[in-house]
Design an enzyme around this catalytic site. Structure first.
Site, short mmCIF file in Angstrom:
data_model
loop_
_atom_site.label_atom_id
_atom_site.label_comp_id
_atom_site.label_asym_id
_atom_site.label_seq_id
_atom_site.Cartn_x
_atom_site.Cartn_y
_atom_site.Cartn_z
N LYS A 165 0.81 -1.23 0.00
CA LYS A 165 0.00 0.00 0.00
C LYS A 165 0.84 1.28 0.00
CE LYS A 165 -3.26 -2.63 2.80
NZ LYS A 165 -3.96 -2.75 4.07
N ASP A 219 -7.73 -6.80 10.58
CA ASP A 219 -9.10 -6.30 10.58
C ASP A 219 -10.14 -7.42 10.65
OD1 ASP A 219 -8.43 -7.19 8.06
OD2 ASP A 219 -9.15 -5.42 6.99
#
Length: 504
Positions: A191, A226
């Protein structure tokens, strides 16, 4: 005079015949072109077919791969990573807990106050962008910046001078090899991050050192991703929650597993007798998955060919691009969409939210479809029947994705014996097993915001499980597992005996 009249009549007749021949010729050619386009659609529908029989084969393959991944490292495409989370929130937790969610170019800090008895959650949240230079600089600079932001956030709500240690749940959404519930080694950055001195270093420890340098009395008590946070949040609201699935831009799943089933870590002991396993199910693969030529092309042209095969068939990152590829093929086969638009050759030009908007366009003239085709793909002024064709393509791609996601969920239930099969080694389905209520927490925009996807997923769950079993399986929607879920895990691991996992 008669000859002249006759000549004119003959000329008119010849002209009429010529015009008629041209019209008929055009109609024939048009029908042939349309037939080619319909043939492309039919071929795609057949390749994407997800009969109940095929979905049950995917279920079995998922359960088998889960078992293989738990048996040995590298034994399956599923990584089946240990999270060392052996204690999920019960709803009885009390106190003030914090969370840090770091997974992209922004990070979030949260504060959650718990009053016990599954109290309502109303977290305080702040989001901060990460300066670009910190994404490629030194790890100490990045974590000092985050620690300063946490200090300021705590200062607004609590006393930073309090002698009581504040507990923090840390969601770190980058590839990590977990070594305990509160520690893990960074495998690689993604990312846009490229902080070299952090690779193969312990993540939570780097944050803890920064908090200490800042003088903030706060301890990192859990390091999670997550998906695990989503399971924690689901379990806080519903004690029957045994698995969590994220279906958004990307996709993943985790679930609660018995420690004695984790064969690759023989001697693993937990006080609870279980542990959350992070499946990394985006990498699942089976020959039973209905793969098309469009999937093969997409995979070959991706940065990670032969990797994340399941994710490329069911997640929001890729569905719009599969539709683009089908439209491109049809444009090359026929002029039903007019001249081939150059934008059709650009990968990911058609994003999944726009694909969903076309799919769910219920206007008589499909005006949303026309607008998106014109504005995004530079395909203007196509007839209504061509717009209906685009809607059908969206439907085929979405239906396949949702039904495969449902098969994945049932695969998890089969592995842990929540589908009345008695588990992967349970043999034939047993009608004498009393069905327990089972909840699966789901998060992600593809499920929560895309009505047709959600309906197709539930339809497939009912078809695979059968109505008698399906009524015992509940899908619950969670929101912000990566933030609030991490704070809840900090709460559930707040006692002095958090290190209750042993290897003997």
């Amino acid at each position: 005079m008669g000859k002249v009249v006759l000549g004119v009549a003959v000329g008119v007749a010849v002209a009429a015949c010529t015009v008629a021949a041209l019209v008929v010729g055009r109609r024939v050619r048009s029908r042939r072109k349309w037939k080619r386009v319909v043939g492309v659609l039919k071929e795609m529908e057949e390749s994407c077919e997800t009969t109940v029989g095929r979905l049950k084969q995917v279920v079995d393959a998922m359960a088998v791969e889960m078992h293989a991944g738990l048996a040995s490292e590298g034994g399956s495409k599923l990584k089946m990573l240990l999270t060392f989370v052996d204690n999920l929130p019960s709803g009885s937790e009390k106190g003030i807990f914090y969370a840090l969610d770091l997974g992209g170019t922004n990070f979030r800090v949260l504060r959650v106050e718990l009053g016990g008895q599954r109290s309502d959650l109303d977290p305080d949240v702040e989001q901060q962008p990460i300066p670009e230079q910190l994404m490629t600089g030194r790890s100490e600079d990045l974590f000092d910046f985050i620690a300063s932001s946490l200090y300021q956030f705590v200062e607004k709500n609590d006393s930073v001078q309090s002698p009581i240690t504040k507990l923090l749940g840390f969601t770190f959404s980058f590839p990590v090899k977990q070594t305990s519930v509160l520690s893990g080694v960074l495998i690689k950055w993604t990312k846009g991050f490229a902080i070299r001195d952090m690779v193969e270093k312990e993540v939570a420890g780097a944050l803890q050192q920064a908090l200490t340098r800042k003088g903030l009395n706060m301890r990192v008590s859990v390091l999670v991703n997550d998906t695990v946070g989503t399971l924690a949040l689901g379990h806080y609201h519903d004690a029957d929650t045994v698995a969590a699935v994220i279906i958004g831009t990307g996709t993943n799943a985790c679930y609660w597993e018995r420690t004695d089933a984790i064969i690759k870590c023989q001697g693993l002991l937990t006080t609870s007798g279980g542990m959350v396993v992070n499946m990394e199910w985006g990498n699942f693969w089976s020959s039973h998955l209905p793969r098309t030529s469009y999937d093969i092309e997409l995979d070959a042209e991706s940065p990670n060919p032969n990797d994340q095969g399941f994710e490329k068939m069911i997640s929001g990152m890729y569905l719009g691009d599969i539709v683009r590829r089908v439209i491109l093929r049809m444009s090359e086969e026929s002029d039903v969409f007019g001249p081939v638009s150059s934008r059709l050759y650009l990968p990911f030009t058609l994003r999944t939210p726009l694909m969903a908007a076309m799919h769910e366009d219920d206007s008589p003239e499909l005006t949303q479809v026309a607008r998106i085709l014109k504005d995004v793909l530079d395909i203007p002024d196509i007839p209504l029947k061509a717009r209906k064709l685009v809607v059908k393509i969206c439907d085929v791609v979405t239906r396949r994705a949702a039904r495969l996601a449902a098969a994945g969920i049932v695969g998890i239930l089969k592995k842990i014996g929540r589908d009345r099969s008695g588990g992967i080694t349970g043999g034939r389905s047993r009608s004498d097993i009393k069905m327990r209520r089972t909840a699966v927490a789901v998060e992600g925009s593809l499920y929560t915001q895309y009505t047709m996807f959600r309906e197709y997923l539930h339809e497939a769950l009912n078809e695979i499980l059968g109505e008698d079993i399906a009524r015992h399986v509940v899908v619950i929607v969670t929101e912000d597992g990566s933030g609030t879920g991490a704070a809840l895990l900090a709460a559930s691991h707040s006692s002095e005996n958090v290190n209750n996992i042993q290897l003997i």
